[in-house]
Structure formats: C-alpha cells, structure tokens
Scaffold this active site. Structure first.
Site, short mmCIF file in Angstrom:
data_model
loop_
_atom_site.label_atom_id
_atom_site.label_comp_id
_atom_site.label_asym_id
_atom_site.label_seq_id
_atom_site.Cartn_x
_atom_site.Cartn_y
_atom_site.Cartn_z
N ASP A 142 0.91 -1.43 -0.10
CA ASP A 142 0.09 -0.08 -0.02
C ASP A 142 0.94 1.17 -0.21
OD1 ASP A 142 0.68 0.13 2.67
OD2 ASP A 142 -0.94 0.39 3.56
N HIS A 143 0.19 2.45 0.15
CA HIS A 143 0.94 3.58 0.01
C HIS A 143 2.08 3.72 0.93
CE1 HIS A 143 -2.18 3.93 2.83
NE2 HIS A 143 -1.59 5.13 3.47
N ARG B 292 7.32 1.00 8.10
CA ARG B 292 7.68 1.85 9.23
C ARG B 292 8.13 1.19 10.60
NH1 ARG B 292 1.36 4.25 8.68
NH2 ARG B 292 1.95 5.72 6.88
N ARG C 186 1.15 -30.98 10.73
CA ARG C 186 0.49 -29.91 11.43
C ARG C 186 -0.23 -28.70 10.64
NH1 ARG C 186 5.68 -30.29 15.45
NH2 ARG C 186 4.86 -32.08 16.76
N ARG D 69 6.73 -33.92 10.44
CA ARG D 69 5.70 -33.89 11.49
C ARG D 69 5.19 -32.48 11.29
NH1 ARG D 69 10.73 -32.57 13.82
NH2 ARG D 69 10.94 -30.94 15.22
N HIS D 70 6.04 -31.61 10.57
CA HIS D 70 5.29 -30.08 10.55
C HIS D 70 4.50 -29.99 9.39
CE1 HIS D 70 8.54 -28.80 13.03
NE2 HIS D 70 9.40 -29.56 12.30
N HIS E 121 9.46 -24.75 9.59
CA HIS E 121 8.37 -25.26 10.33
C HIS E 121 6.77 -24.82 9.80
CE1 HIS E 121 10.70 -26.25 14.49
NE2 HIS E 121 11.32 -26.66 13.22
N ASN E 122 6.78 -23.88 9.12
CA ASN E 122 5.58 -23.29 8.65
C ASN E 122 5.38 -23.51 7.38
OD1 ASN E 122 6.29 -21.25 11.60
ND2 ASN E 122 4.62 -22.69 11.83
N CYS F 167 3.31 -3.04 3.97
CA CYS F 167 2.48 -1.99 4.32
C CYS F 167 3.15 -0.98 5.53
CB CYS F 167 0.99 -2.38 4.82
SG CYS F 167 0.96 -3.48 6.29
N GLY F 168 2.34 -0.49 6.25
CA GLY F 168 3.32 0.35 7.27
C GLY F 168 3.83 -0.50 8.48
N THR F 169 2.83 -1.28 8.81
CA THR F 169 3.39 -2.11 10.09
C THR F 169 3.58 -3.70 9.54
OG1 THR F 169 0.86 -2.62 10.35
CG2 THR F 169 1.86 -0.97 11.47
N GLY F 170 3.17 -4.01 8.29
CA GLY F 170 3.05 -5.62 7.89
C GLY F 170 1.91 -6.32 8.58
#
Ligand code: RB5
Length: 146
Positions: free
Chosen positions: A8-9, A109, A136, A132-133, A98-99, A65-68
């Site tokens: 975004d901006h 920011r 899950r 095993r991951h 793992h994910n 984005c600003g914060t994610g």
C-alpha cells in the site's frame, strides 16, 4: 523464483527497493502495485498477491504496508496462504522450516532496510522441513472454510 509483490502507500518505498533487489538477484518479480505513495487500501493488494500464490502463478508472495500487520491479516483470509510477519531473521527462517510460510509481510515503518533485506534473504533461501510439520499444516488447512 517467481515472486509476487505488492504494497500500500505506506509500504511503497520499501516495496520498490525490495523488488529491485530481488530482480538484481535473478528472481522473476511480478509487481502488483501500488505504483505511488497515494493513499490506498492494503486489503486490495494483499488479495492480489495471495491469489497469485494460492493459484501457483507465483511461488511466494511479499506484501509491504506500514506495519506489515494489516497485510498479514488480509492475506491469511485466502485459502492456502500461510502469511507471516517475522521481526528478525530467526523468525523468518523458522517460518519456512516449520510453517512453510508462503507470503512474507513487511512493515516499512517498523524496521530499516538492512534488517528487511536479511529477513527477505533468509526467508527465500530456507526450505520447509516437512515431516511432522506437514501434519500440523494439514491440521491448519482443515480449519479453512469449505
Ligand atoms: C496505513 O496508514 C496503515 O494502516 C497500513 O499501511 C498498515 O500498517 C495496516 O496494517
């Protein structure tokens, strides 16, 4: 690697520098906007990139984005998306091991470019461990609405 990227901006400038760096590193980058620092709505861009990843059009996605945070919330609404917003390279590595995270969310920011680049590099380079991951992740997939 085929990477879809958007911002975004508030993430526009960081998106530009991450994108340029990925292209210089030999990646195939699909830039899905935004194309200026004019105010816009991050969910629109999160959905574009997430759909590209979930359809297989892109192998991975990067959202800024600003914060994610908003990007991460929106991306995780799309089936098959495992979006993360790591604070450091260790979290970035573990989100892959793992994910099997397939979308990386960044906050312009929140951190400087040097740290962002380290996070991006480790996140792209680290494989999923499976085993095993994978079981899950299958349990997580079962939570998605039919
Ligand atoms: C935009 O001001 C800001 O809210 C957005 O970039 C993002 O940080 C939301 O999570």
């Amino acid at each position: 690697m085929k990477i879809a990227i958007a911002a975004d901006h508030a993430g526009f400038n960081l998106k530009q520098s991450v994108s340029q760096r990925l292209e210089a590193g030999g990646h195939s980058v699909s830039d899905m906007g935004t194309n200026s620092a004019n105010s816009c709505d991050y969910p629109t861009y999160a959905v574009e990139v997430s759909r590209a990843v979930s359809s297989g059009e892109a192998e991975r996605g990067i959202l800024v984005c600003g914060t994610g945070l908003g990007m991460c919330i929106a991306a995780n609404k799309i089936r098959g998306i495992r979006a993360v917003g790591p604070c450091d390279p260790v979290q970035a590595e573990m989100s892959r091991r793992h994910n099997d995270a397939n979308v990386l969310c960044l906050g312009e920011r929140m951190m400087g470019a040097d740290l962002v680049f380290k996070i991006v590099d480790v996140w792209l380079a680290t494989p999923f461990e499976g085993g095993r991951h994978a079981r899950r992740l299958e349990l997580i997939s079962e939570l998605e609405e039919k």
